[in-house]
Design a protein around this motif. Structure first.
Motif, PDB file in Angstrom:
ATOM      1  N   LYS A 154      27.832  32.715  24.261  1.00 24.86           N
ATOM      2  CA  LYS A 154      28.203  33.930  24.609  1.00 24.86           C
ATOM      3  C   LYS A 154      28.609  33.968  26.196  1.00 24.86           C
ATOM      4  O   LYS A 154      29.327  34.881  26.754  1.00 24.86           O
ATOM      5  N   VAL A 155      28.158  32.894  26.779  1.00 17.25           N
ATOM      6  CA  VAL A 155      28.483  32.861  28.425  1.00 17.25           C
ATOM      7  C   VAL A 155      29.890  32.059  28.496  1.00 17.25           C
ATOM      8  O   VAL A 155      29.846  30.990  28.109  1.00 17.25           O
ATOM      9  N   VAL A 156      30.756  32.749  28.948  1.00 13.81           N
ATOM     10  CA  VAL A 156      32.262  32.176  29.018  1.00 13.81           C
ATOM     11  C   VAL A 156      32.668  32.569  30.312  1.00 13.81           C
ATOM     12  O   VAL A 156      32.083  33.680  30.899  1.00 13.81           O
ATOM     13  N   LEU A 157      33.722  31.993  30.737  1.00 10.74           N
ATOM     14  CA  LEU A 157      34.532  32.143  32.177  1.00 10.74           C
ATOM     15  C   LEU A 157      35.885  31.761  31.789  1.00 10.74           C
ATOM     16  O   LEU A 157      36.324  31.018  31.036  1.00 10.74           O
ATOM     17  N   VAL A 158      36.989  32.503  32.399  1.00  6.81           N
ATOM     18  CA  VAL A 158      38.343  32.221  32.301  1.00  6.81           C
ATOM     19  C   VAL A 158      38.647  31.237  33.138  1.00  6.81           C
ATOM     20  O   VAL A 158      38.242  31.200  34.529  1.00  6.81           O
ATOM     21  N   ASP A 159      39.172  29.946  32.777  1.00  4.40           N
ATOM     22  CA  ASP A 159      39.568  29.014  33.552  1.00  4.40           C
ATOM     23  C   ASP A 159      40.977  29.181  33.995  1.00  4.40           C
ATOM     24  O   ASP A 159      41.869  29.060  33.516  1.00  4.40           O
ATOM     25  N   TRP A 160      40.947  30.019  35.216  1.00  5.93           N
ATOM     26  CA  TRP A 160      42.517  30.454  35.873  1.00  5.93           C
ATOM     27  C   TRP A 160      43.387  29.186  36.159  1.00  5.93           C
ATOM     28  O   TRP A 160      44.654  29.422  36.016  1.00  5.93           O
ATOM     29  N   ASP A 161      42.969  28.125  36.603  1.00  4.90           N
ATOM     30  CA  ASP A 161      43.671  26.930  36.975  1.00  4.90           C
ATOM     31  C   ASP A 161      44.422  26.428  35.630  1.00  4.90           C
ATOM     32  O   ASP A 161      45.605  26.194  35.566  1.00  4.90           O
ATOM     33  N   GLN A 162      43.594  26.412  34.479  1.00  3.23           N
ATOM     34  CA  GLN A 162      44.284  25.749  33.396  1.00  3.23           C
ATOM     35  C   GLN A 162      45.283  26.871  32.785  1.00  3.23           C
ATOM     36  O   GLN A 162      46.151  26.362  32.249  1.00  3.23           O
ATOM     37  N   THR A 163      44.687  28.213  32.884  1.00  7.01           N
ATOM     38  CA  THR A 163      45.514  29.151  32.181  1.00  7.01           C
ATOM     39  C   THR A 163      46.950  29.290  33.171  1.00  7.01           C
ATOM     40  O   THR A 163      48.249  29.410  32.382  1.00  7.01           O
ATOM     41  N   ARG A 164      46.788  29.203  34.476  1.00  9.92           N
ATOM     42  CA  ARG A 164      48.229  29.125  35.176  1.00  9.92           C
ATOM     43  C   ARG A 164      49.314  27.960  34.622  1.00  9.92           C
ATOM     44  O   ARG A 164      50.332  28.108  34.431  1.00  9.92           O
ATOM     45  N   THR A 165      48.541  26.867  34.296  1.00  8.85           N
ATOM     46  CA  THR A 165      49.563  25.562  33.927  1.00  8.85           C
ATOM     47  C   THR A 165      50.102  26.233  32.608  1.00  8.85           C
ATOM     48  O   THR A 165      51.166  25.727  32.266  1.00  8.85           O
ATOM     49  N   THR A 166      49.265  26.481  31.648  1.00  7.70           N
ATOM     50  CA  THR A 166      49.783  27.100  30.407  1.00  7.70           C
ATOM     51  C   THR A 166      50.766  28.015  30.367  1.00  7.70           C
ATOM     52  O   THR A 166      51.541  27.903  29.585  1.00  7.70           O
ATOM     53  N   TRP A 167      50.768  28.908  31.367  1.00  8.47           N
ATOM     54  CA  TRP A 167      51.666  30.165  31.661  1.00  8.47           C
ATOM     55  C   TRP A 167      52.789  29.488  32.597  1.00  8.47           C
ATOM     56  O   TRP A 167      53.892  30.346  32.665  1.00  8.47           O
ATOM     57  N   GLY A 168      52.731  28.222  32.809  1.00  8.03           N
ATOM     58  CA  GLY A 168      54.120  27.866  33.723  1.00  8.03           C
ATOM     59  C   GLY A 168      53.992  28.368  35.158  1.00  8.03           C
ATOM     60  O   GLY A 168      54.924  28.381  35.746  1.00  8.03           O
ATOM     61  N   LEU A 169      52.864  28.760  35.575  1.00  8.81           N
ATOM     62  CA  LEU A 169      52.601  29.114  36.898  1.00  8.81           C
ATOM     63  C   LEU A 169      52.427  28.252  37.843  1.00  8.81           C
ATOM     64  O   LEU A 169      51.804  27.178  37.601  1.00  8.81           O
ATOM     65  N   PRO A 170      52.798  28.190  39.325  1.00  5.41           N
ATOM     66  CA  PRO A 170      52.300  27.285  40.061  1.00  5.41           C
ATOM     67  C   PRO A 170      50.746  27.251  40.406  1.00  5.41           C
ATOM     68  O   PRO A 170      50.128  28.179  39.913  1.00  5.41           O
ATOM     69  N   PRO A 171      50.246  26.289  41.013  1.00  8.17           N
ATOM     70  CA  PRO A 171      48.830  26.366  41.466  1.00  8.17           C
ATOM     71  C   PRO A 171      48.516  27.529  42.476  1.00  8.17           C
ATOM     72  O   PRO A 171      49.433  27.949  42.925  1.00  8.17           O
ATOM     73  N   PRO A 172      47.272  27.782  42.315  1.00  7.27           N
ATOM     74  CA  PRO A 172      47.028  29.009  43.219  1.00  7.27           C
ATOM     75  C   PRO A 172      47.287  28.798  44.688  1.00  7.27           C
ATOM     76  O   PRO A 172      47.118  27.629  45.221  1.00  7.27           O
ATOM     77  N   PRO A 173      47.435  29.801  45.511  1.00  3.82           N
ATOM     78  CA  PRO A 173      47.707  29.763  46.897  1.00  3.82           C
ATOM     79  C   PRO A 173      46.415  29.321  47.515  1.00  3.82           C
ATOM     80  O   PRO A 173      45.438  29.784  47.180  1.00  3.82           O
ATOM     81  N   VAL A 174      46.444  28.637  48.395  1.00  2.00           N
ATOM     82  CA  VAL A 174      45.428  28.212  49.324  1.00  2.00           C
ATOM     83  C   VAL A 174      44.902  29.002  50.373  1.00  2.00           C
ATOM     84  O   VAL A 174      45.725  29.847  50.883  1.00  2.00           O
TER      85      VAL A 174
END
Length: 174
Positions: A154-174
């Motif tokens: 039941k303990v989950v987190l969204v992995d935004w780094d991997q999600t960005r990759t699957t959505w075809g978005l660039p890496p997060p801004p620094v």
């Protein structure tokens, strides 16, 4: 810096500050309690101030200790999710903003339908960040990569780094 590294540093601060404040308030409560006990043997009687400070210090030490404990528990869960997660797909519901912050970043309650690698889909709620660069795409029905706690599904987190990759978005801004 990844979301996990940023969150980890903020929770370390919460644990350290909570424990430090708890010890400080506990020390004040202890000194005031000793003063109140010593005043039992004085001709003037018990000092109301000492009793009040001891009680207030005890309450403050308890509250700060609880805040430190909650930060520690969250930190340990997030570290476990970072080190050895079970990766899965999830479908987002409507994210709801909470009043909690870690490192000046708002946490959201993100309802998810999680599809684990083995087993039936189930509902879970992730209390996690919603980065500004993905907010346009992070809508109800969006498919995201989810990290599942191996000890508590039941303990989950969204992995935004991997999600960005699957959505075809660039890496997060620094």
């Amino acid at each position: 810096m990844t979301d996990f590294a940023s969150a980890r540093s903020g929770l370390y601060a919460g644990v350290i500050l909570g424990a430090g404040a708890s010890m400080l308030c506990g020390g004040v409560a202890l000194v005031a309690a000793v003063d109140a006990i010593q005043s039992l043997f004085s001709p003037w009687g018990v000092s109301v101030t000492s009793v009040g400070v001891a009680g207030g210090g005890f309450v403050a030490a308890t509250l700060f200790g609880l805040l430190g404990f909650v930060s520690l528990r969250t930190l340990l869960r997030w570290q476990r999710l970072d080190r050895r997660p079970v990766m899965a797909w999830g479908t987002m519901g409507e994210p709801r903003r909470t009043n909690s912050r870690v490192n000046r970043r708002l946490l959201f309650k993100i309802p998810l339908t999680v599809v684990p690698p083995q087993g039936a889909p189930y509902a879970a709620v992730a209390k996690w960040f919603l980065p500004g660069d993905v907010r346009e795409r992070a809508r109800p029905g969006a498919r995201v990569v989810v990290r599942i706690d191996p000890e508590n599904a039941k303990v989950v987190l969204v992995d935004w780094d991997q999600t960005r990759t699957t959505w075809g978005l660039p890496p997060p801004p620094v």
